[in-house]
Design a protein around this motif. Structure first.
Motif, PDB file in Angstrom:
ATOM      1  N   ALA A   1      30.931  40.122  40.418  1.00 43.98           N
ATOM      2  CA  ALA A   1      32.026  39.227  40.052  1.00 43.98           C
ATOM      3  C   ALA A   1      33.071  39.952  39.212  1.00 43.98           C
ATOM      4  N   TYR A   2      32.607  40.795  38.304  1.00 44.76           N
ATOM      5  CA  TYR A   2      33.532  41.550  37.454  1.00 44.76           C
ATOM      6  C   TYR A   2      34.375  42.502  38.283  1.00 44.76           C
ATOM      7  N   TRP A   3      33.731  43.267  39.171  1.00 45.95           N
ATOM      8  CA  TRP A   3      34.476  44.263  39.945  1.00 45.95           C
ATOM      9  C   TRP A   3      35.379  43.601  40.986  1.00 45.95           C
ATOM     10  N   GLU A   4      34.953  42.476  41.539  1.00 47.91           N
ATOM     11  CA  GLU A   4      35.842  41.740  42.438  1.00 47.91           C
ATOM     12  C   GLU A   4      37.108  41.306  41.699  1.00 47.91           C
ATOM     13  N   GLN A   5      36.948  40.822  40.468  1.00 46.17           N
ATOM     14  CA  GLN A   5      38.103  40.373  39.701  1.00 46.17           C
ATOM     15  C   GLN A   5      39.023  41.536  39.368  1.00 46.17           C
ATOM     16  N   GLU A   6      38.450  42.678  39.011  1.00 46.51           N
ATOM     17  CA  GLU A   6      39.304  43.826  38.693  1.00 46.51           C
ATOM     18  C   GLU A   6      40.019  44.343  39.937  1.00 46.51           C
ATOM     19  N   LEU A   7      39.373  44.260  41.090  1.00 43.16           N
ATOM     20  CA  LEU A   7      40.047  44.631  42.336  1.00 43.16           C
ATOM     21  C   LEU A   7      41.225  43.687  42.604  1.00 43.16           C
ATOM     22  N   ILE A   8      41.021  42.408  42.409  1.00 45.12           N
ATOM     23  CA  ILE A   8      42.114  41.450  42.592  1.00 45.12           C
ATOM     24  C   ILE A   8      43.220  41.694  41.565  1.00 45.12           C
ATOM     25  N   ASN A   9      42.830  42.018  40.322  1.00 45.63           N
ATOM     26  CA  ASN A   9      43.834  42.353  39.316  1.00 45.63           C
ATOM     27  C   ASN A   9      44.681  43.542  39.761  1.00 45.63           C
ATOM     28  N   ALA A  10      44.019  44.556  40.316  1.00 38.24           N
ATOM     29  CA  ALA A  10      44.758  45.729  40.795  1.00 38.24           C
ATOM     30  C   ALA A  10      45.693  45.360  41.942  1.00 38.24           C
ATOM     31  N   LEU A  11      45.242  44.470  42.826  1.00 35.27           N
ATOM     32  CA  LEU A  11      46.100  43.996  43.908  1.00 35.27           C
ATOM     33  C   LEU A  11      47.305  43.228  43.360  1.00 35.27           C
ATOM     34  N   ARG A  12      47.107  42.476  42.299  1.00 37.03           N
ATOM     35  CA  ARG A  12      48.222  41.743  41.689  1.00 37.03           C
ATOM     36  C   ARG A  12      49.279  42.693  41.132  1.00 37.03           C
ATOM     37  N   ILE A  13      48.831  43.810  40.606  1.00 35.25           N
ATOM     38  CA  ILE A  13      49.774  44.803  40.080  1.00 35.25           C
ATOM     39  C   ILE A  13      50.676  45.311  41.193  1.00 35.25           C
ATOM     40  N   VAL A  14      50.079  45.598  42.349  1.00 29.63           N
ATOM     41  CA  VAL A  14      50.868  46.022  43.509  1.00 29.63           C
ATOM     42  C   VAL A  14      51.777  44.882  43.961  1.00 29.63           C
ATOM     43  N   GLU A  15      51.243  43.673  43.976  1.00 29.03           N
ATOM     44  CA  GLU A  15      52.019  42.492  44.381  1.00 29.03           C
ATOM     45  C   GLU A  15      53.267  42.321  43.520  1.00 29.03           C
ATOM     46  N   ARG A  16      53.134  42.600  42.221  1.00 31.31           N
ATOM     47  CA  ARG A  16      54.271  42.438  41.314  1.00 31.31           C
ATOM     48  C   ARG A  16      55.275  43.585  41.422  1.00 31.31           C
ATOM     49  N   GLY A  17      54.911  44.634  42.130  1.00 26.82           N
ATOM     50  CA  GLY A  17      55.799  45.778  42.254  1.00 26.82           C
ATOM     51  C   GLY A  17      55.776  46.704  41.062  1.00 26.82           C
ATOM     52  N   TRP A  18      54.758  46.583  40.211  1.00 29.56           N
ATOM     53  CA  TRP A  18      54.650  47.445  39.053  1.00 29.56           C
ATOM     54  C   TRP A  18      54.154  48.840  39.409  1.00 29.56           C
ATOM     55  N   SER A  19      53.438  48.961  40.518  1.00 26.40           N
ATOM     56  CA  SER A  19      52.884  50.254  40.893  1.00 26.40           C
ATOM     57  C   SER A  19      52.575  50.251  42.377  1.00 26.40           C
ATOM     58  N   THR A  20      52.124  51.394  42.862  1.00 26.76           N
ATOM     59  CA  THR A  20      51.730  51.541  44.257  1.00 26.76           C
ATOM     60  C   THR A  20      50.294  52.034  44.312  1.00 26.76           C
ATOM     61  N   PRO A  21      49.584  51.819  45.410  1.00 28.37           N
ATOM     62  CA  PRO A  21      48.210  52.329  45.511  1.00 28.37           C
ATOM     63  C   PRO A  21      48.126  53.837  45.298  1.00 28.37           C
ATOM     64  N   GLY A  22      49.142  54.569  45.765  1.00 33.65           N
ATOM     65  CA  GLY A  22      49.122  56.014  45.581  1.00 33.65           C
ATOM     66  C   GLY A  22      49.254  56.430  44.136  1.00 33.65           C
ATOM     67  N   GLU A  23      50.025  55.684  43.349  1.00 31.05           N
ATOM     68  CA  GLU A  23      50.210  56.027  41.942  1.00 31.05           C
ATOM     69  C   GLU A  23      48.996  55.652  41.107  1.00 31.05           C
ATOM     70  N   MET A  24      48.261  54.651  41.537  1.00 31.59           N
ATOM     71  CA  MET A  24      47.183  54.102  40.710  1.00 31.59           C
ATOM     72  C   MET A  24      45.924  54.966  40.819  1.00 31.59           C
ATOM     73  N   ARG A  25      45.922  55.996  39.983  1.00 32.68           N
ATOM     74  CA  ARG A  25      44.788  56.913  39.881  1.00 32.68           C
ATOM     75  C   ARG A  25      44.165  56.748  38.500  1.00 32.68           C
ATOM     76  N   GLY A  26      42.833  56.788  38.448  1.00 33.58           N
ATOM     77  CA  GLY A  26      42.176  56.605  37.163  1.00 33.58           C
ATOM     78  C   GLY A  26      40.738  57.067  37.199  1.00 33.58           C
ATOM     79  N   SER A  27      39.946  56.501  36.316  1.00 27.82           N
ATOM     80  CA  SER A  27      38.531  56.855  36.218  1.00 27.82           C
ATOM     81  C   SER A  27      37.755  56.177  37.335  1.00 27.82           C
ATOM     82  N   TRP A  28      36.466  56.504  37.432  1.00 27.89           N
ATOM     83  CA  TRP A  28      35.618  55.868  38.441  1.00 27.89           C
ATOM     84  C   TRP A  28      35.612  54.355  38.292  1.00 27.89           C
TER      85      TRP A  28
END
Length: 400
Positions: A155-182
């Motif tokens: 449930a936690y990781w599903e929510q964080e995945l949706i949060n990441a999708l929302r960031i792309v939806e808002r135009g704040w970032s792109t999947p290519g730019e979103m690099r981070g830790s595991w």
């Protein structure tokens, strides 16, 4: 950001996690079925299909977590590696570069500029692009793998995945730019997607919130995090190293600094407590080592990561960057940290001897510790703890 969930996941993974190949349904089927959940939480079909349509899970997150090298560091070793000559030198250079920004953030939020500088230094080596290139990965394949294949925290990781999708939806970032830790922590101060969405600020006024590029958004938003979630108090120091009257140990209830002083507890540097009416709790992390009175702002920093050792490293680095010295009372069995030049010498000598440290920049990361541990084992040095200290340097100078 608060990484309690990440630490909980590590504990779960230590027990063993089914491989993605063994999990059911298949990943492609899971992506198709998860689409409805994402759309139900406000993700547009176009964004979902763009990000998730051809995505392949980063299954390496599981194997790499399970195979992380283990090092048993004493607290003084942990601090020496983080409050290092490199971080002090680089931090003072960064202060010249972004001092005006940090002063503005301190004025706006009340968070000490040196605390923010230290947190930045420990989280991402002051936004070093080498760290981003060599140690960060695309977050969507990692988060999708965790949401699909990690049942204990799904449930936690599903929510964080949706949060990441929302960031792309808002135009704040792109999947290519979103690099981070595991685990999906990104940028200068390692935001999880939830923090990005709910705490992030467009502090530089460029029309989007971003932990990448200019550090303005990252540092200001981190200050906001410490105030909103950590209850950071303007004008209070995190606490102080203290000297205790004979026979006293840690564990007492919080008292005002004035009450502590009346009980015989004084600052190790001989200066006055300020403000005297602020409250603090006594902490002696290692018997015979330095003792500390910890105020609310220590725990505000701890809200970013629940480790006491991590928090002590942050606030001690902050004090050192502000011109303070080492702790007055040494830790039992401790030694001075190696200088930047000495660390580089260790790295060069190790690499020349066949123990590749993956660079000779004077920063002690996992690759250097792995190389040190392998050298210690070969040379019969005990303990083989991966710590690049004076004993390792002396043996290397003797030719191994």
């Amino acid at each position: 950001m608060n990484r309690r969930d990440c630490l909980a996941l590590l504990s779960g993974l230590a027990l063993g996690v089914p491989s993605l190949a063994m999990a059911a349904p298949s990943f492609s089927s899971w992506v198709a079925s998860f689409r409805a959940k994402a759309l139900g939480r406000g993700i547009s079909p176009a964004t979902y299909d763009r990000v998730m349509g051809a995505l392949k899970p980063d299954a390496s997150v599981f194997g790499q977590i399970r195979s992380q090298p283990e090092f048993k560091e004493a607290l003084w070793q942990y601090l020496n590696r983080r409050v290092s000559d490199w971080r002090l030198t680089e931090g003072k250079d960064k202060l010249k570069e972004v001092g005006a920004l940090l002063a503005r953030i301190e004025q706006d939020y009340g968070v000490d500029r040196y605390v923010l500088l230290a947190l930045w230094g420990i989280e991402s080596a002051y936004g070093d692009p080498i760290v981003q290139k060599n140690h960060m990965r695309p977050v969507f394949p990692a988060l999708a793998a965790l949401a699909f294949g990690e049942p204990r925290r799904r449930a936690y990781w599903e929510q964080e995945l949706i949060n990441a999708l929302r960031i792309v939806e808002r135009g704040w970032s792109t999947p290519g730019e979103m690099r981070g830790s595991w685990a999906g922590a990104m940028g200068h101060t390692q935001w999880m997607p939830e923090v990005w969405l709910n705490i992030g600020l467009d502090y530089d006024g460029d029309g989007r919130v971003s932990p990448f590029g200019s550090p303005a958004d990252a540092l200001a938003s981190t200050a906001r995090y410490l105030v909103n979630r950590g209850k950071y108090r303007r004008g209070e120091h995190w606490g102080y190293e203290v000297r205790l009257p004979s026979g006293r140990r840690g564990g007492d209830r919080p008292k005002t600094y004035a009450a502590w002083q009346a009980a015989g507890v004084v600052r190790a540097d001989g200066k006055a407590f300020s403000p005297a009416n602020a409250t603090a709790k006594l902490w002696v992390p290692v018997n015979g080592g330095p003792a500390f009175l910890l105020g609310q702002n220590f725990y505000a920093v701890r809200s970013y990561n629940p480790s006491m050792n991590y928090t002590l490293a942050i606030v001690h680095l902050a004090d050192r960057l502000a011109g303070g010295g080492p702790f007055v009372q040494p830790f039992p069995g401790s030694e001075r940290p190696l200088t930047l030049a000495e660390i580089q010498e260790v790295q060069k000598r190790l690499t020349a001897s066949g123990f590749d440290t993956k660079g000779t920049d004077g920063r002690v990361g996992a690759a250097t510790m792995v190389a040190v541990k392998a050298f210690q084992q070969k040379a019969g040095l005990v303990p083989a703890d991966g710590y690049p200290g004076l004993k390792v340097l002396a043996r290397l100078r003797r030719g191994g």
